[in-house]
Design a protein around this motif. Structure first.
Motif, mmCIF file in Angstrom:
data_model
loop_
_atom_site.group_PDB
_atom_site.id
_atom_site.type_symbol
_atom_site.label_atom_id
_atom_site.label_comp_id
_atom_site.label_asym_id
_atom_site.label_seq_id
_atom_site.Cartn_x
_atom_site.Cartn_y
_atom_site.Cartn_z
ATOM 1 N N ARG A 129 0.847 -1.204 0.000
ATOM 2 C CA ARG A 129 0.000 0.000 0.000
ATOM 3 C C ARG A 129 0.876 1.245 0.000
ATOM 4 N NH1 ARG A 129 -5.119 0.092 1.136
ATOM 5 N NH2 ARG A 129 -5.014 1.706 2.721
ATOM 6 N N PHE A 130 0.386 2.250 -0.705
ATOM 7 C CA PHE A 130 1.121 3.489 -0.895
ATOM 8 C C PHE A 130 0.230 4.665 -0.524
ATOM 9 C CE2 PHE A 130 3.343 6.733 -3.481
ATOM 10 C CZ PHE A 130 4.659 6.456 -3.105
ATOM 11 N N ALA A 131 0.800 5.647 0.169
ATOM 12 C CA ALA A 131 0.068 6.876 0.525
ATOM 13 C C ALA A 131 0.595 8.019 -0.316
ATOM 14 C CB ALA A 131 0.249 7.189 2.011
ATOM 15 N N HIS A 132 -0.298 8.852 -0.784
ATOM 16 C CA HIS A 132 0.072 9.971 -1.647
ATOM 17 C C HIS A 132 -0.798 11.164 -1.275
ATOM 18 C CE1 HIS A 132 0.527 12.318 -5.356
ATOM 19 N NE2 HIS A 132 1.587 11.585 -5.591
ATOM 20 N N PHE A 133 -0.198 12.164 -0.618
ATOM 21 C CA PHE A 133 -0.906 13.373 -0.205
ATOM 22 C C PHE A 133 -0.251 14.558 -0.892
ATOM 23 C CE2 PHE A 133 -0.829 10.485 3.535
ATOM 24 C CZ PHE A 133 -2.134 10.049 3.434
ATOM 25 N N THR A 134 -1.048 15.353 -1.583
ATOM 26 C CA THR A 134 -0.505 16.464 -2.360
ATOM 27 C C THR A 134 -1.312 17.727 -2.117
ATOM 28 O OG1 THR A 134 0.275 14.992 -4.110
ATOM 29 C CG2 THR A 134 -0.022 17.285 -4.704
ATOM 30 N N VAL A 135 -0.592 18.841 -2.036
ATOM 31 C CA VAL A 135 -1.202 20.161 -2.051
ATOM 32 C C VAL A 135 -0.681 20.855 -3.301
ATOM 33 C CG1 VAL A 135 -1.382 22.397 -0.915
ATOM 34 C CG2 VAL A 135 -1.474 20.296 0.449
ATOM 35 N N VAL A 136 -1.604 21.264 -4.177
ATOM 36 C CA VAL A 136 -1.269 21.863 -5.461
ATOM 37 C C VAL A 136 -1.583 23.357 -5.413
ATOM 38 C CG1 VAL A 136 -1.726 21.827 -7.943
ATOM 39 C CG2 VAL A 136 -1.804 19.700 -6.633
ATOM 40 N N SER A 137 -0.613 24.158 -5.807
ATOM 41 C CA SER A 137 -0.806 25.605 -5.877
ATOM 42 C C SER A 137 -1.642 25.952 -7.103
ATOM 43 C CB SER A 137 0.547 26.313 -5.955
ATOM 44 O OG SER A 137 1.297 26.053 -4.792
ATOM 45 N N CYS A 138 -2.497 26.933 -6.946
ATOM 46 C CA CYS A 138 -3.421 27.325 -8.006
ATOM 47 C C CYS A 138 -3.621 28.838 -7.911
ATOM 48 C CB CYS A 138 -4.736 26.573 -7.795
ATOM 49 S SG CYS A 138 -5.927 26.670 -9.132
ATOM 50 N N PRO A 139 -3.644 29.576 -9.005
ATOM 51 C CA PRO A 139 -3.540 29.140 -10.391
ATOM 52 C C PRO A 139 -2.109 28.755 -10.763
ATOM 53 C CG PRO A 139 -3.686 31.529 -10.315
ATOM 54 C CD PRO A 139 -3.835 31.029 -8.899
ATOM 55 N N ARG A 140 -1.966 28.200 -11.964
ATOM 56 C CA ARG A 140 -0.690 27.695 -12.474
ATOM 57 C C ARG A 140 -0.137 28.686 -13.493
ATOM 58 N NH1 ARG A 140 0.675 23.735 -9.373
ATOM 59 N NH2 ARG A 140 2.041 22.851 -10.939
ATOM 60 N N PRO A 141 0.765 29.596 -13.109
ATOM 61 C CA PRO A 141 1.265 30.589 -14.061
ATOM 62 C C PRO A 141 1.970 29.972 -15.271
ATOM 63 C CG PRO A 141 2.109 31.028 -11.847
ATOM 64 C CD PRO A 141 1.298 29.779 -11.783
ATOM 65 N N LEU A 142 2.613 28.826 -15.077
ATOM 66 C CA LEU A 142 3.325 28.193 -16.191
ATOM 67 C C LEU A 142 2.428 27.261 -16.999
ATOM 68 C CD1 LEU A 142 6.755 27.460 -14.486
ATOM 69 C CD2 LEU A 142 6.126 29.373 -15.964
ATOM 70 N N ALA A 143 1.204 27.065 -16.528
ATOM 71 C CA ALA A 143 0.242 26.225 -17.250
ATOM 72 C C ALA A 143 -1.147 26.859 -17.136
ATOM 73 C CB ALA A 143 0.254 24.811 -16.675
ATOM 74 N N PRO A 144 -1.329 28.052 -17.725
ATOM 75 C CA PRO A 144 -2.602 28.766 -17.558
ATOM 76 C C PRO A 144 -3.805 28.045 -18.163
ATOM 77 C CG PRO A 144 -1.206 29.863 -19.177
ATOM 78 C CD PRO A 144 -0.379 28.770 -18.555
ATOM 79 N N ALA A 145 -3.580 27.065 -19.020
ATOM 80 C CA ALA A 145 -4.705 26.342 -19.613
ATOM 81 C C ALA A 145 -5.326 25.342 -18.652
ATOM 82 C CB ALA A 145 -4.254 25.617 -20.892
#
Length: 130
Positions: free
Chosen positions: A106-122
């Motif tokens: 079993r694997f645990a994966h916890f992520t916090v993603v910053s938004c908006p994405r200036p380098l990926a505005p789409a």
């Protein structure tokens, strides 16, 4: 648009095929809850997978700590080290992922993603904020 953060959590069998973790046509990427290979691609997943949205980095970090406390790692970086990196990176727009083995495959994966994405505005905000 002000920076904010979205949290994602996944615990499961660590043997996920890479093809299902890429946002390419016909891979099932958008319909599954597997962690993507590129952290920012969490934002392409269905909004139902968002576990929290925060306007303050401290709140996102508190959520990460809650996830860790509920499924602690048995090796790897210390919690203090993880918290230091999150405290340093999130306010600057970096994403933070805490991923580790729990045992028994079993694997645990916890992520916090910053938004908006200036380098990926789409890539749209799952909360419709950008």
């Amino acid at each position: 648009m002000a920076l904010h953060w979205h949290g994602y959590a996944w615990i499961g069998n660590g043997g996920i095929p890479d093809a299902q973790r890429r946002p390419e046509p016909d891979t099932g990427f958008r319909g599954n809850d597997y962690p993507p290979l590129v952290t920012g691609h969490w934002l392409l997943k269905p909004p139902r997978l968002v576990r929290g949205t925060w306007d303050a980095a401290e709140d996102a970090i508190a959520w990460l700590r809650e996830q860790y406390d509920a499924s602690p790692e048995t090796g790897g970086p210390t919690l203090e080290t993880r918290l230091w990196h999150a405290t340093d990176g999130l306010p600057r727009g970096n994403d933070v992922t805490w991923a580790y083995w729990l045992g028994g495959g079993r694997f645990a994966h916890f992520t916090v993603v910053s938004c908006p994405r200036p380098l990926a505005p789409a890539i749209p905000c799952p909360a419709g904020r950008n």
